[in-house]
Motif scaffolding. Structure first.
Motif, PDB file in Angstrom:
ATOM      1  N   LYS A 150       7.621   1.485   9.061  1.00 31.30           N
ATOM      2  CA  LYS A 150       6.275   2.104   8.593  1.00 31.30           C
ATOM      3  C   LYS A 150       6.340   2.893   7.111  1.00 31.30           C
ATOM      4  O   LYS A 150       5.338   2.827   6.441  1.00 31.30           O
ATOM      5  CB  LYS A 150       5.695   3.621   9.584  1.00 31.30           C
ATOM      6  N   ALA A 151       7.572   3.387   6.841  1.00 30.01           N
ATOM      7  CA  ALA A 151       7.730   3.680   5.620  1.00 30.01           C
ATOM      8  C   ALA A 151       7.508   2.786   4.478  1.00 30.01           C
ATOM      9  O   ALA A 151       7.125   2.829   3.342  1.00 30.01           O
ATOM     10  CB  ALA A 151       9.290   4.451   5.203  1.00 30.01           C
ATOM     11  N   VAL A 152       8.071   1.567   4.777  1.00 29.29           N
ATOM     12  CA  VAL A 152       8.275   0.179   4.079  1.00 29.29           C
ATOM     13  C   VAL A 152       6.682   0.035   3.635  1.00 29.29           C
ATOM     14  O   VAL A 152       6.254  -0.253   2.447  1.00 29.29           O
ATOM     15  CB  VAL A 152       8.885  -0.784   4.382  1.00 29.29           C
ATOM     16  N   ALA A 153       5.938  -0.113   4.697  1.00 28.98           N
ATOM     17  CA  ALA A 153       4.636  -0.422   4.679  1.00 28.98           C
ATOM     18  C   ALA A 153       3.715   0.632   3.856  1.00 28.98           C
ATOM     19  O   ALA A 153       2.852   0.270   2.945  1.00 28.98           O
ATOM     20  CB  ALA A 153       3.934  -0.360   5.992  1.00 28.98           C
ATOM     21  N   ILE A 179       1.903   1.638  -3.737  1.00 25.51           N
ATOM     22  CA  ILE A 179       2.131   0.999  -4.947  1.00 25.51           C
ATOM     23  C   ILE A 179       1.074  -0.263  -5.244  1.00 25.51           C
ATOM     24  O   ILE A 179       0.623  -0.476  -6.280  1.00 25.51           O
ATOM     25  CB  ILE A 179       3.600   0.379  -5.003  1.00 25.51           C
ATOM     26  N   GLU A 180       0.847  -1.263  -4.137  1.00 25.90           N
ATOM     27  CA  GLU A 180       0.273  -2.268  -4.537  1.00 25.90           C
ATOM     28  C   GLU A 180      -1.381  -2.240  -4.305  1.00 25.90           C
ATOM     29  O   GLU A 180      -2.041  -2.895  -4.966  1.00 25.90           O
ATOM     30  CB  GLU A 180       0.650  -3.380  -3.481  1.00 25.90           C
ATOM     31  N   GLN A 181      -1.788  -1.313  -3.240  1.00 26.81           N
ATOM     32  CA  GLN A 181      -3.040  -1.099  -3.164  1.00 26.81           C
ATOM     33  C   GLN A 181      -3.735   0.405  -3.727  1.00 26.81           C
ATOM     34  O   GLN A 181      -4.656   0.080  -4.365  1.00 26.81           O
ATOM     35  CB  GLN A 181      -3.527  -1.018  -1.421  1.00 26.81           C
ATOM     36  N   ASP A 182      -2.906   1.366  -3.765  1.00 30.44           N
ATOM     37  CA  ASP A 182      -3.338   2.742  -4.218  1.00 30.44           C
ATOM     38  C   ASP A 182      -2.820   2.583  -5.701  1.00 30.44           C
ATOM     39  O   ASP A 182      -3.737   3.737  -6.520  1.00 30.44           O
ATOM     40  CB  ASP A 182      -2.956   3.837  -3.633  1.00 30.44           C
ATOM     41  N   GLN A 183      -2.075   1.723  -6.302  1.00 33.51           N
ATOM     42  CA  GLN A 183      -1.923   1.713  -7.612  1.00 33.51           C
ATOM     43  C   GLN A 183      -1.429   3.089  -8.239  1.00 33.51           C
ATOM     44  O   GLN A 183      -1.955   3.555  -9.278  1.00 33.51           O
ATOM     45  CB  GLN A 183      -2.963   1.210  -8.471  1.00 33.51           C
ATOM     46  N   ALA A 204       9.838  -2.297  -7.841  1.00 31.91           N
ATOM     47  CA  ALA A 204       8.488  -1.854  -8.659  1.00 31.91           C
ATOM     48  C   ALA A 204       8.564  -1.150  -9.807  1.00 31.91           C
ATOM     49  O   ALA A 204       7.689  -1.001 -10.625  1.00 31.91           O
ATOM     50  CB  ALA A 204       7.583  -1.638  -7.497  1.00 31.91           C
ATOM     51  N   LYS A 205       9.963  -0.690 -10.044  1.00 32.07           N
ATOM     52  CA  LYS A 205      10.202   0.360 -11.047  1.00 32.07           C
ATOM     53  C   LYS A 205       9.250   1.512 -10.988  1.00 32.07           C
ATOM     54  O   LYS A 205       8.768   1.824 -12.284  1.00 32.07           O
ATOM     55  CB  LYS A 205      10.288  -0.434 -12.529  1.00 32.07           C
ATOM     56  N   VAL A 206       8.873   2.264  -9.954  1.00 29.33           N
ATOM     57  CA  VAL A 206       8.334   3.428  -9.742  1.00 29.33           C
ATOM     58  C   VAL A 206       9.177   4.643  -9.510  1.00 29.33           C
ATOM     59  O   VAL A 206       9.765   4.672  -8.637  1.00 29.33           O
ATOM     60  CB  VAL A 206       7.181   3.267  -8.497  1.00 29.33           C
ATOM     61  N   PRO A 207       9.021   5.523 -10.395  1.00 32.10           N
ATOM     62  CA  PRO A 207       9.919   6.732 -10.370  1.00 32.10           C
ATOM     63  C   PRO A 207       9.655   7.461  -9.104  1.00 32.10           C
ATOM     64  O   PRO A 207       8.530   7.548  -8.556  1.00 32.10           O
ATOM     65  CB  PRO A 207       9.582   7.561 -11.548  1.00 32.10           C
ATOM     66  N   MET A 208      10.514   8.150  -8.307  1.00 32.98           N
ATOM     67  CA  MET A 208      10.450   9.072  -7.268  1.00 32.98           C
ATOM     68  C   MET A 208      11.115  10.399  -7.282  1.00 32.98           C
ATOM     69  O   MET A 208      12.141  10.434  -7.697  1.00 32.98           O
ATOM     70  CB  MET A 208      10.963   8.231  -6.127  1.00 32.98           C
TER      71      MET A 208
END
Length: 376
Positions: free
Chosen positions: A84-87, A93-97, A120-124
């Motif tokens: 569920k975390a992956v989803a 990232i993909e839908q909420d941008q 996706a090169k998104v910082p956490m």
């Protein structure tokens, strides 16, 4: 004439490309994502972490935002389950941008999501876990705000052995989180030429502790260190006490201190929990005073360690955004966060560099006292 028109069109296109905003960033807003347990047996962890982040974001927005932009937090529930975390991360990232991620909860969920947001090169910023597997090998996109489970278990074992307690058992969740805590315990015990008095497990999101009790209690440990979530740990403690066990119980911070105290009720008195954030109940430092004020302003009357951690995560993220400046990009945020060397947030210090995103080494020990109240 044709050449002049082509040149003009080229200049317009280049100008448009140069001013194109980063994903999740507009002139007025920054969209931030969170994947965390908002339902299920670990729900209170995600809910309270969210409360702390939102309290800080609200205070920033009311003062005009960061460099003219307000912050909006979108949260997706993963139920403390890796798939569920992956989803949830893919959705953010993909839908909420979203521009960046903050305040995830858990080791198994974090490890499952790590390849997704890294690709996706998104910082956490601010994973609610101290697992070494999320710190090594180094990941450019992950910035920790809390100390590690190695730090916490070292503090616990140091405390116990200083008191002369050497017969120490370990009760741990049978997944990446529990095994990370067990590894920390083994390191701390081995450092002192000790071995655990016994080990036993519980499955994630369950409270079936009967087998663990039957394994550990006959060994008669002087202390049991628990590496689990609050419901299972509380169930183990209550059943152990009912069977006459009189030893000490220690937990690492991920257990959810307030949640554990609530679950235990009168059986919680004397249970020790290691902490990775300042004591939130007494305004003895500037950052705790600010936390309490911002929580009250957002309508929150209860203080706890999890929302304190969320508040600090929000504070670190906003400081990074502020340092990144008006031309906000993901790369600019990473560079800005890496510039935060010896940054004192009012009694809580953060240290990042281009090769070290550990953040903090802060640890403390607290005890559940009368009426579920915490003392240091």
């Amino acid at each position: 004439m044709r050449l002049a028109q082509l040149l003009l069109m080229t200049l317009v296109l280049l100008a448009g490309a140069g001013s194109r905003a980063e994903t999740g960033v507009s002139d007025k807003e920054i969209i931030v994502g969170q994947f965390a347990a908002m339902s299920g047996p670990a729900a209170q962890l995600g809910q309270r972490l969210n409360v702390g982040i939102q309290a800080y974001f609200k205070s920033v927005n009311e003062q005009g935002g960061v460099n003219g932009r307000t912050l909006r937090l979108l949260t997706r529930d993963d139920g403390y389950e890796p798939d569920k975390a992956v989803a949830a991360v893919k959705g953010l990232i993909e839908q909420d941008q979203v521009f960046a991620l903050v305040g995830s909860v858990g080791t198994p969920t974090g490890l499952a999501a790590l390849p997704v947001f890294t690709a996706a090169k998104v910082p956490m910023v601010g994973m609610f876990t101290g697992a070494q597997g999320l710190r090594e090998p180094f990941n450019r996109y992950v910035f920790h705000v809390r100390s590690s489970y190695f730090d916490e278990t070292e503090r616990i074992v140091q405390h116990l052995t200083t008191l002369g307690v050497k017969k120490i058992a370990v009760f741990y969740q049978n997944d990446a989180y529990g095994k990370a805590g067990l590894e920390g315990m083994m390191r701390a015990l081995t450092k002192r030429q000790l071995k655990p008095a016994g080990t036993a497990t519980v499955e994630r999101n369950t409270v079936d502790v009967a087998a663990a009790l039957n394994t550990l209690l006959p060994a008669q440990p002087e202390a049991v260190v628990q590496i689990g979530a609050y419901k299972a740990c509380a169930e183990f403690i209550k059943q152990a006490r009912a069977r006459g066990y009189g030893g000490q119980f220690f937990n690492v911070s991920f257990v959810g201190s307030k949640a554990l105290a609530d679950e235990l009720g009168p059986a919680g008195m004397g249970v020790v929990i290691s902490q990775v954030v300042p004591f939130p109940y007494i305004p003895s430092s500037p950052v705790v005073r600010e936390y309490q004020q911002r929580m009250k302003e957002s309508g929150q009357t209860e203080f706890d360690f999890s929302s304190m951690e969320g508040f600090l995560i929000g504070k670190v993220f906003v400081e990074g955004v502020r340092r990144a400046g008006k031309n906000l990009t993901r790369d600019a945020l990473i560079t800005a966060l890496e510039s935060m060397k010896d940054v004192n947030l009012g009694g809580f210090e953060i240290n990042y560099s281009p090769r070290d995103h550990s953040g903090s080494k802060y640890t403390d020990l607290t005890i559940i006292g009368r009426d579920g109240r915490f003392v240091r």
